[in-house]
Scaffold this active site. Structure first.
Site, PDB file in Angstrom:
ATOM      1  N   ARG A  66      20.675 -34.060 -37.113  1.00  0.00           N
ATOM      2  CA  ARG A  66      21.641 -33.669 -36.073  1.00  0.00           C
ATOM      3  C   ARG A  66      21.455 -34.401 -34.742  1.00  0.00           C
ATOM      4  O   ARG A  66      22.441 -34.774 -34.104  1.00  0.00           O
ATOM      5  CB  ARG A  66      21.667 -32.151 -35.909  1.00  0.00           C
ATOM      6  CG  ARG A  66      20.458 -31.509 -35.345  1.00  0.00           C
ATOM      7  CD  ARG A  66      20.107 -30.236 -36.076  1.00  0.00           C
ATOM      8  NE  ARG A  66      19.431 -30.570 -37.315  1.00  0.00           N
ATOM      9  CZ  ARG A  66      19.657 -29.995 -38.483  1.00  0.00           C
ATOM     10  NH1 ARG A  66      20.509 -29.030 -38.582  1.00  0.00           N
ATOM     11  NH2 ARG A  66      18.988 -30.367 -39.551  1.00  0.00           N
ATOM     12  N   THR A  67      20.216 -34.618 -34.322  1.00  0.00           N
ATOM     13  CA  THR A  67      20.028 -35.216 -32.996  1.00  0.00           C
ATOM     14  C   THR A  67      20.529 -36.654 -32.976  1.00  0.00           C
ATOM     15  O   THR A  67      21.227 -37.080 -32.048  1.00  0.00           O
ATOM     16  CB  THR A  67      18.543 -35.160 -32.592  1.00  0.00           C
ATOM     17  OG1 THR A  67      18.062 -33.824 -32.785  1.00  0.00           O
ATOM     18  CG2 THR A  67      18.362 -35.554 -31.147  1.00  0.00           C
ATOM     19  N   LYS A  94       6.611 -55.496 -40.276  1.00  0.00           N
ATOM     20  CA  LYS A  94       5.902 -56.790 -40.341  1.00  0.00           C
ATOM     21  C   LYS A  94       4.752 -56.827 -39.342  1.00  0.00           C
ATOM     22  O   LYS A  94       4.175 -57.888 -39.088  1.00  0.00           O
ATOM     23  CB  LYS A  94       6.876 -57.930 -40.035  1.00  0.00           C
ATOM     24  CG  LYS A  94       8.053 -58.016 -40.992  1.00  0.00           C
ATOM     25  CD  LYS A  94       9.013 -59.114 -40.517  1.00  0.00           C
ATOM     26  CE  LYS A  94      10.266 -59.143 -41.363  1.00  0.00           C
ATOM     27  NZ  LYS A  94      11.301 -60.021 -40.762  1.00  0.00           N
ATOM     28  N   ARG A 116      13.102 -41.025 -30.520  1.00  0.00           N
ATOM     29  CA  ARG A 116      12.363 -39.950 -31.199  1.00  0.00           C
ATOM     30  C   ARG A 116      11.132 -40.563 -31.844  1.00  0.00           C
ATOM     31  O   ARG A 116      11.198 -41.619 -32.462  1.00  0.00           O
ATOM     32  CB  ARG A 116      13.210 -39.255 -32.268  1.00  0.00           C
ATOM     33  CG  ARG A 116      12.356 -38.301 -33.118  1.00  0.00           C
ATOM     34  CD  ARG A 116      13.134 -37.427 -34.025  1.00  0.00           C
ATOM     35  NE  ARG A 116      13.846 -36.401 -33.278  1.00  0.00           N
ATOM     36  CZ  ARG A 116      14.413 -35.331 -33.840  1.00  0.00           C
ATOM     37  NH1 ARG A 116      14.352 -35.173 -35.150  1.00  0.00           N
ATOM     38  NH2 ARG A 116      15.041 -34.443 -33.109  1.00  0.00           N
ATOM     39  N   HIS A 145      11.759 -31.613 -26.417  1.00  0.00           N
ATOM     40  CA  HIS A 145      13.043 -31.966 -27.044  1.00  0.00           C
ATOM     41  C   HIS A 145      14.121 -31.407 -26.098  1.00  0.00           C
ATOM     42  O   HIS A 145      14.790 -30.419 -26.395  1.00  0.00           O
ATOM     43  CB  HIS A 145      13.125 -31.321 -28.421  1.00  0.00           C
ATOM     44  CG  HIS A 145      14.260 -31.793 -29.282  1.00  0.00           C
ATOM     45  ND1 HIS A 145      15.264 -32.632 -28.831  1.00  0.00           N
ATOM     46  CD2 HIS A 145      14.549 -31.528 -30.582  1.00  0.00           C
ATOM     47  CE1 HIS A 145      16.109 -32.855 -29.827  1.00  0.00           C
ATOM     48  NE2 HIS A 145      15.697 -32.203 -30.896  1.00  0.00           N
TER      49      HIS A 145
HETATM   50  N1   CP Z   1      17.065 -29.839 -34.104  1.00  0.00           N
HETATM   51  C1   CP Z   1      16.786 -31.114 -34.446  1.00  0.00           C
HETATM   52  O1   CP Z   1      16.137 -31.850 -33.704  1.00  0.00           O
HETATM   53  O2   CP Z   1      17.248 -31.500 -35.659  1.00  0.00           O
HETATM   54  P1   CP Z   1      17.040 -32.941 -36.320  1.00  0.00           P
HETATM   55  O3   CP Z   1      15.570 -33.081 -36.612  1.00  0.00           O
HETATM   56  O4   CP Z   1      17.881 -32.936 -37.563  1.00  0.00           O
HETATM   57  O5   CP Z   1      17.493 -33.974 -35.324  1.00  0.00           O
END
Ligand code: CP
Length: 340
Positions: A66-67, A94, A116, A145
């Site tokens: 989702r993110t 590499k 991320r 987050h």
């Molecule tokens: N809530 C959330 O961060 O979901 P994802 O890991 O799918 O991005």
């Protein structure tokens, strides 16, 4: 947003790395701009030209559904170009370092880098390595987050705010239970900071093994290992996933026992206050932290969290990048019609 996401003019920003220094004013600003963009999503052509000519890169070195999709969709709805980095087919394989990878992406002239990584602090490192780019933390290890917390607050305000009430008025004294694997959860850390900033009262509910070694400095109202007691009077129940990829399985006797004592079962959900909301940032592991039937109840706002995550991320990208493009404010962008 670090370095002051909202300058004195209320628009300029450098990075969004942590929710901690956003403050109530910054949170209110993001939620307000997100509200302006919510209408865009209901159009036949859900785009505005706010970031035309800008480029947003996503650098995800840990799994996400989702993110990542949310940031990429948000950028496209603002008419930005999107560059999506795929770790599995990159030159990291590499032997190239992350620092050199970031420098390479920066050299391509991107305006924002959404990051991320499984290691806490990575977004801060990337921001130091790429001074010319606005860095957004999309989740770093156990640490933060921030856009998930902002999406959750938007979702709660959308459900609880009364007509005429101040934007953050519904949070004053709001009893919130954050339940589950707090120890390994960046969402919990971001949520606690965000809820505290807007005046909500957070109780952490977890087995003692799934709490951080120290809660010193956590702005919480309480801690409990008794979910049934903690749910009494809670208006928002924010569930956390057991972070198996961070070794959570070793901290509970068994999934069965975890669900029995700390899962939101059908029986527990039936005892919640009639107006109580159930939130979960996803991904949901049905039958563990929440019963499948409970995840599908109207009071469960899991789908709304995803929808609202999109407009919150539009707001964040707009606030980070929109101030020096000659763009009008978010309201004018919405009123100004669709992108051509
Ligand atoms: N809530 C959330 O961060 O979901 P994802 O890991 O799918 O991005």
């Amino acid at each position: 947003m670090t370095s002051g996401v909202l300058d004195s003019a209320g628009l300029a920003a450098r990075h969004l790395l942590t929710v901690d220094d956003l403050g109530a004013e910054g949170i209110e600003r993001v939620l307000s701009v997100a509200g302006s963009f919510a209408e865009v999503g209901r159009r036949a052509n859900p785009k505005v030209p706010a970031l035309r000519g800008r480029t947003v890169a996503t650098l995800f070195l840990e799994d996400s559904t989702r993110t990542r999709l949310s940031f990429e969709t948000a950028a496209r709805r603002l008419s930005a170009d999107v560059v999506s980095f795929s770790a599995s087919s990159s030159s990291l394989n590499k032997g190239e370092s992350l620092r050199d990878t970031v420098a390479t992406i920066e050299a391509m002239g991107v305006d924002a880098l959404v990051v991320r990584h499984r290691a806490s602090g990575t977004a801060h490192r990337v921001a130091a390595w790429a001074p010319g780019v606005a860095v957004v933390n999309a989740g770093d290890g156990w640490h933060q987050h921030p856009t998930q917390a902002l999406a959750d607050l938007y979702t709660v305000a959308d459900a609880l705010r009364r007509p005429g009430e101040d934007a953050l008025g519904c949070f004053a004294g709001l009893p919130v239970a954050v339940v589950g694997d707090v120890r390994h959860s960046r969402v919990a850390r971001s949520l606690v900071a965000a809820y505290a900033a807007v005046g909500a009262r957070v109780t952490l509910v977890a087995p003692p093994t799934l709490l951080p070694p120290s809660l010193e400095g956590w702005p919480i109202a309480g801690v409990s290992s008794d979910l049934d007691e903690a749910l009494e009077g809670a208006r928002v129940v924010s569930l956390l996933r057991l972070q198996a990829e961070r070794g959570s399985g070793a901290y509970v006797p068994s999934l069965r026992e975890y669900t029995a004592r700390w899962g939101l079962t059908v029986e527990r959900a039936a005892r919640l206050d009639a107006t109580a909301l159930v939130l979960h940032p996803g991904p949901v592991v049905r039958g563990v932290e929440v019963a499948s039937e409970v995840a599908d109840l109207p009071r469960a706002r899991i789908g709304a969290q995803v929808r609202n995550g999109l407009v919150v991320r539009m707001a964040v990208l707009f606030l980070l990048l929109g101030h020096d493009t000659g763009s009008a404010g978010a309201g004018e962008q919405v009123a100004g019609g669709e992108d051509g």
